[in-house]
Scaffold this motif. Structure first.
Motif, PDB file in Angstrom:
ATOM      1  N   HIS A  15     -14.953 -10.077 -40.374  1.00  0.00           N
ATOM      2  CA  HIS A  15     -15.594  -8.876 -40.956  1.00  0.00           C
ATOM      3  C   HIS A  15     -16.400  -8.146 -39.871  1.00  0.00           C
ATOM      4  O   HIS A  15     -16.147  -6.994 -39.574  1.00  0.00           O
ATOM      5  CB  HIS A  15     -16.471  -9.265 -42.138  1.00  0.00           C
ATOM      6  N   ASN A  16     -17.346  -8.843 -39.300  1.00  0.00           N
ATOM      7  CA  ASN A  16     -18.134  -8.376 -38.152  1.00  0.00           C
ATOM      8  C   ASN A  16     -18.735  -6.990 -38.320  1.00  0.00           C
ATOM      9  O   ASN A  16     -18.887  -6.259 -37.335  1.00  0.00           O
ATOM     10  CB  ASN A  16     -17.278  -8.414 -36.874  1.00  0.00           C
TER      11      ASN A  16
ATOM     12  N   CYS B 248     -26.590  -8.514 -38.661  1.00  0.00           N
ATOM     13  CA  CYS B 248     -26.088  -9.750 -38.050  1.00  0.00           C
ATOM     14  C   CYS B 248     -25.585  -9.500 -36.636  1.00  0.00           C
ATOM     15  O   CYS B 248     -24.677  -8.691 -36.431  1.00  0.00           O
ATOM     16  CB  CYS B 248     -24.953 -10.306 -38.913  1.00  0.00           C
TER      17      CYS B 248
ATOM     18  N   ASN C 173     -16.681 -16.340 -47.947  1.00  0.00           N
ATOM     19  CA  ASN C 173     -17.180 -15.086 -48.497  1.00  0.00           C
ATOM     20  C   ASN C 173     -16.585 -14.888 -49.882  1.00  0.00           C
ATOM     21  O   ASN C 173     -15.562 -15.509 -50.195  1.00  0.00           O
ATOM     22  CB  ASN C 173     -16.709 -13.938 -47.592  1.00  0.00           C
TER      23      ASN C 173
ATOM     24  N   GLU D 182     -26.952 -12.670 -49.157  1.00  0.00           N
ATOM     25  CA  GLU D 182     -27.929 -11.777 -48.494  1.00  0.00           C
ATOM     26  C   GLU D 182     -28.796 -11.058 -49.522  1.00  0.00           C
ATOM     27  O   GLU D 182     -30.003 -11.165 -49.507  1.00  0.00           O
ATOM     28  CB  GLU D 182     -27.297 -10.747 -47.549  1.00  0.00           C
TER      29      GLU D 182
ATOM     30  N   CYS E  82     -15.895 -13.388 -36.203  1.00  0.00           N
ATOM     31  CA  CYS E  82     -15.966 -13.157 -37.652  1.00  0.00           C
ATOM     32  C   CYS E  82     -14.939 -12.096 -38.030  1.00  0.00           C
ATOM     33  O   CYS E  82     -14.886 -11.045 -37.400  1.00  0.00           O
ATOM     34  CB  CYS E  82     -17.373 -12.675 -38.017  1.00  0.00           C
TER      35      CYS E  82
ATOM     36  N   CYS F  89     -21.630  -6.377 -40.557  1.00  0.00           N
ATOM     37  CA  CYS F  89     -22.983  -6.382 -41.146  1.00  0.00           C
ATOM     38  C   CYS F  89     -24.029  -5.928 -40.127  1.00  0.00           C
ATOM     39  O   CYS F  89     -24.104  -6.485 -39.027  1.00  0.00           O
ATOM     40  CB  CYS F  89     -23.314  -7.774 -41.672  1.00  0.00           C
TER      41      CYS F  89
ATOM     42  N   LYS G 225     -22.294  -4.674 -45.311  1.00  0.00           N
ATOM     43  CA  LYS G 225     -21.575  -5.929 -45.571  1.00  0.00           C
ATOM     44  C   LYS G 225     -20.467  -5.567 -46.538  1.00  0.00           C
ATOM     45  O   LYS G 225     -20.739  -5.153 -47.662  1.00  0.00           O
ATOM     46  CB  LYS G 225     -22.509  -6.983 -46.176  1.00  0.00           C
TER      47      LYS G 225
ATOM     48  N   MET H 247     -24.494 -12.110 -34.761  1.00  0.00           N
ATOM     49  CA  MET H 247     -23.849 -13.365 -34.353  1.00  0.00           C
ATOM     50  C   MET H 247     -22.586 -13.179 -33.509  1.00  0.00           C
ATOM     51  O   MET H 247     -22.436 -13.774 -32.454  1.00  0.00           O
ATOM     52  CB  MET H 247     -23.510 -14.209 -35.591  1.00  0.00           C
ATOM     53  N   TYR H 248     -21.661 -12.403 -34.012  1.00  0.00           N
ATOM     54  CA  TYR H 248     -20.349 -12.339 -33.338  1.00  0.00           C
ATOM     55  C   TYR H 248     -20.037 -10.950 -32.780  1.00  0.00           C
ATOM     56  O   TYR H 248     -18.876 -10.619 -32.556  1.00  0.00           O
ATOM     57  CB  TYR H 248     -19.244 -12.742 -34.320  1.00  0.00           C
TER      58      TYR H 248
HETATM   59  S1  SF4 Z   1     -23.193 -11.826 -41.767  1.00  0.00           S
HETATM   60 FE1  SF4 Z   1     -21.422 -10.415 -41.788  1.00  0.00          FE
HETATM   61  S2  SF4 Z   1     -20.925 -10.028 -39.631  1.00  0.00           S
HETATM   62 FE2  SF4 Z   1     -22.286 -11.828 -39.678  1.00  0.00          FE
HETATM   63  S3  SF4 Z   1     -20.911 -13.590 -39.709  1.00  0.00           S
HETATM   64 FE3  SF4 Z   1     -21.373 -13.115 -41.867  1.00  0.00          FE
HETATM   65  S4  SF4 Z   1     -19.745 -11.701 -42.570  1.00  0.00           S
HETATM   66 FE4  SF4 Z   1     -19.690 -11.789 -40.286  1.00  0.00          FE
END
Ligand code: SF4
Length: 287
Positions: free
Chosen positions: A27-28, A33, A103, A131, A25, A30, A143, A35-36
């Motif tokens: 941004h990575n 989250c 986004n 969110e 991601c 948040c 975020k 996920m990544y």
């Molecule tokens: S929630 Fe935030 S960190 Fe997770 S994938 Fe979406 S933008 Fe990326």
């Protein structure tokens, strides 16, 4: 085709052919989250991606749905997205739609003409994590988006023919900001008027650090919060789902016609004494 893990896709993309145009991601950041978190964001070489398209087209020539991963593929430059979409249209003659995560800020970097051009190349659904409609909660969650940008992004994308599937996270404000979260989220959604809306519940998982146990919204609190949001929604044409495994009960319907039925179901559940008022309740199978 070989994927680099972790690979995520929205539940609705279960039947889509997936290509990774980037890893991770961009941004990575948040806090909710995970996920990544284990991946450094990296865009792939275009010739490598197009090579994947070509190989898959030989094996799956009748593909109708494609999902471009990983997170926020809309952040790729317009010219590159246009090149990928043009190639996919050429290689998969029966292709009906190409969907991606997006986004507010990445939509905002494209002009309306560019969004229309991508839509004409079968870009169809953008999955967007609002969110929360509260900027305080978005900032607390780190975020790096503004609510105004996300609202404007959805309005502009839909005006250009794209369909936005917006996700909200129940419990993201914890116990203290539950009312603020419900009120501002409903207000943002009422302006956005997304074609699709999904409610998931925030639950702390490894790699996330939003709340201590004492601040986390209980199972009962999450259902009450969802009821508050739904009661404020004035949506004119939206398909709604809260059937992700993180939700205490699966729920789905269409706005505006199913609003009262959804509220009655939540009311019944809140009075049923089956929801925990002190814990998150049953832990979901996956998040
Ligand atoms: S929630 Fe935030 S960190 Fe997770 S994938 Fe979406 S933008 Fe990326």
């Amino acid at each position: 085709m070989k994927y680099r893990q972790p690979l995520f896709r929205p539940p609705a993309e279960a039947d889509s052919l997936i290509f990774q145009v980037a890893y991770g991601c961009p941004h990575n950041s948040c806090r909710f989250c995970g996920m990544y978190k284990s991946v450094n964001y990296e865009t792939r070489q275009p010739d490598e991606v197009i090579n994947d398209f070509r190989k898959s087209a030989k094996k799956h020539p009748n593909t109708r749905r494609i999902f471009l991963a990983d997170g926020d593929a809309m952040i790729l430059p317009f010219e590159l997205l246009q090149q990928y979409l043009t190639e996919l249209n050429h290689l998969f003659p029966r292709l009906a739609r190409i969907n991606i995560y997006a986004n507010g800020s990445s939509i905002g970097r494209k002009s309306e003409d560019e969004l229309k051009a991508l839509h004409s190349l079968k870009l169809t659904t953008l999955y967007i994590g609002l969110e929360s409609g509260s900027q305080n909660i978005i900032d607390l969650a780190n975020k790096k988006e503004s609510v105004d940008n996300m609202v404007q992004g959805v309005i502009t994308a839909q005006k250009c023919g794209l369909r936005c599937s917006v996700m909200i996270l129940l419990g993201l404000g914890g116990i203290n900001s539950s009312k603020e979260h419900a009120q501002y989220t409903a207000a943002a959604l009422n302006i956005m008027q997304p074609r699709l809306l999904s409610a998931l519940r925030f639950i702390e998982v490894p790699g996330t650090d939003m709340y201590s146990k004492a601040e986390t919204l209980s199972e009962y609190g999450a259902v009450l919060e969802l009821k508050s949001i739904i009661s404020e929604l004035q949506l004119e044409r939206t398909v709604f789902r809260a059937n992700h495994t993180s939700n205490p009960v699966p729920l789905s319907g269409r706005f505006p016609q199913d609003k009262e039925r959804l509220l009655a179901k939540l009311d019944y559940l809140l009075k049923s004494n089956t929801l925990s008022k002190t814990s998150i309740g049953r832990r979901p199978l996956s998040l």
